[in-house]
Scaffold this active site. Structure first.
Site, PDB file in Angstrom:
ATOM      1  N   HIS A 206     103.391  17.844  30.783  1.00 22.68           N
ATOM      2  CA  HIS A 206     103.070  19.252  31.019  1.00 22.68           C
ATOM      3  C   HIS A 206     104.080  20.077  30.220  1.00 22.68           C
ATOM      4  O   HIS A 206     105.276  20.055  30.534  1.00 22.68           O
ATOM      5  CB  HIS A 206     103.252  19.602  32.492  1.00 22.68           C
ATOM      6  N   GLU A 209     103.159  25.706  29.226  1.00 23.02           N
ATOM      7  CA  GLU A 209     102.303  26.391  30.209  1.00 23.02           C
ATOM      8  C   GLU A 209     103.080  27.601  30.739  1.00 23.02           C
ATOM      9  O   GLU A 209     102.766  28.738  30.431  1.00 23.02           O
ATOM     10  CB  GLU A 209     101.946  25.415  31.348  1.00 23.02           C
ATOM     11  N   ASP A 293      92.395  20.859  35.549  1.00 25.73           N
ATOM     12  CA  ASP A 293      93.719  20.937  36.192  1.00 25.73           C
ATOM     13  C   ASP A 293      93.573  20.690  37.699  1.00 25.73           C
ATOM     14  O   ASP A 293      93.759  19.561  38.144  1.00 25.73           O
ATOM     15  CB  ASP A 293      94.419  22.267  35.894  1.00 25.73           C
TER      16      ASP A 293
END
Ligand SMILES: O=c1[nH]cnc2c1ncn2[C@H]1C[C@H](O)[C@@H](CO)O1
Ligand SMILES: [Zn+2]
Length: 354
Positions: A206, A209, A293
């Site tokens: 990840h 973001e 997600d």
């Protein structure tokens, strides 16, 4: 251009690389499981609880978005609950026309009632197998690969990386880190990523973001990530259609971006679906994929994410096939298996739609 009907998007085969197990529970299941363990919920009726999750996640903050997982993680602390949630996940994805999915979760978050890490993983794998079997029997075959996630604020990434490698022949296809991004850079877990590279294993991170280019740069150039979870802020390195060095590297190396449009709008990573960088990134031919997600937190599904893009950007079947093949090419299962899903499942179905 002929408008694409939502039912046809559901029927079209789709591939999903970024979906959290603890972000996709059925509201009714949460209510039942919470009653069993005496966990208090913010709502007690399924539709009301579904609405609560979406609105609590609409805050523009990743931290507040992640706080809502308290209620899903609390009810996923026994083997039977984990197995049920995983089976329902497989069934729900298959019902939505997903033919290949990689679903991730953090085993370290499921130890509150005495399970070991191994028991947690075994229960989830059994649930996926059961769900996939039931989906196939109902005429909707789905292949599910599991990714094990380590939480980036914690210090168990090496242990979880070793766990992932231990289960590599029984359903775990990769590794990931998730959780609050600002203040927790990927290099904090460098030992785990170096270990995985030595083991010839796959991982996504990840990154890009809730934090920008330094996070993406570390994920790729220090940690060696195969893919970027979100990676949406790579647009900060693109000015007037001109790519900076990092953006050029990501595009040149065909590093897959696991973009999650609705989630990004909720956490403030994108202002709206229509202004989501997916439009630009697709035009520039980055290796873009479309993902959910957290289906519960965003009140969404793979078909809904595709439909939102059709509406906002005027995409047709050619673009939906492109996203789907991009995802399948970027999957962590072996190359020959990816190819057979592309050639035997995806292309023949889209050929009838194009
Ligand atoms: O989009 C996300 N960014 C960072 N962390 C996330 C996101 N969605 C879910 N998570 C966290 C919360 C979950 O409990 C954990 C494991 O699935 O991963
Ligand atoms: Zn995520």
């Amino acid at each position: 251009m002929v408008a694409i009907a939502y039912e046809d998007i559901v029927k079209a085969p789709k591939a999903l690389l970024h979906d959290h197990l603890d972000g996709g529970l059925r509201p009714a299941t949460i209510i039942e499981l919470a009653a069993e363990v005496g966990h208090p919920l913010p709502a007690t009726e399924p539709d009301e609880l579904a609405r609560w999750f979406v609105s609590a996640c609409d805050s523009g903050s990743l931290e507040r978005y992640i706080a809502t997982f308290e209620h899903t993680v609390a009810v996923m602390q026994t083997e039977s609950a984990l197995r049920r949630v995983a089976a329902e996940c497989a069934l729900d994805l298959a019902d939505d026309g997903v033919v290949y999915a990689e679903v991730r979760f953090a085993p370290e978050q499921h130890l509150n009632r005495g399970l070991t890490l191994e028991q947690v993983v075994e229960a989830v794998l059994a649930g996926f197998a059961e769900g996939a079997e039931r989906a196939a029997a109902a005429g909707r075959p789905i292949r599910i690969g599991t990714l094990l996630t380590a939480m980036r604020h914690a210090a168990r990434s090496m242990e979880i990386a070793e766990l992932a490698v231990r289960f590599r022949d029984t359903g775990v296809v990769g590794f990931d880190i998730a959780g609050a991004e600002a203040g927790f850079p990927p290099t904090r877990h460098l030992d785990a990523f170096e270990y995985l590279q030595r083991e010839n294993f796959h991982f996504t991170i990840h990154a890009g973001e809730a934090f920008g280019l330094p996070s993406i740069w570390q994920a790729i150039q220090w940690c060696g990530a195969d893919r970027l979870g979100h990676g949406v802020r790579i647009v900060d390195d693109i000015t007037g259609g001109v790519l900076g060095r990092l953006a050029a590297y990501v595009r040149d190396k065909r590093i897959p971006l696991e973009l999650c449009p609705s989630s990004n709008v909720q956490t403030g990573a994108a202002p709206s679906i229509a202004e989501h960088p997916i439009g630009l990134l697709r035009d520039l031919r980055f290796r873009v994929t479309v993902n959910t997600d957290n289906r519960l937190m965003s009140g969404t599904s793979m078909s809904r994410e595709m439909a939102l893009l059709v509406e906002a950007f005027g995409y047709g079947w050619a673009e939906l096939q492109w996203f789907t093949i991009n995802a399948m090419k970027s999957a962590f299962i072996p190359f020959d298996e990816r190819l057979s899903i592309i050639n035997e499942v995806i292309k023949p179905a889209y050929a009838k739609l194009l």
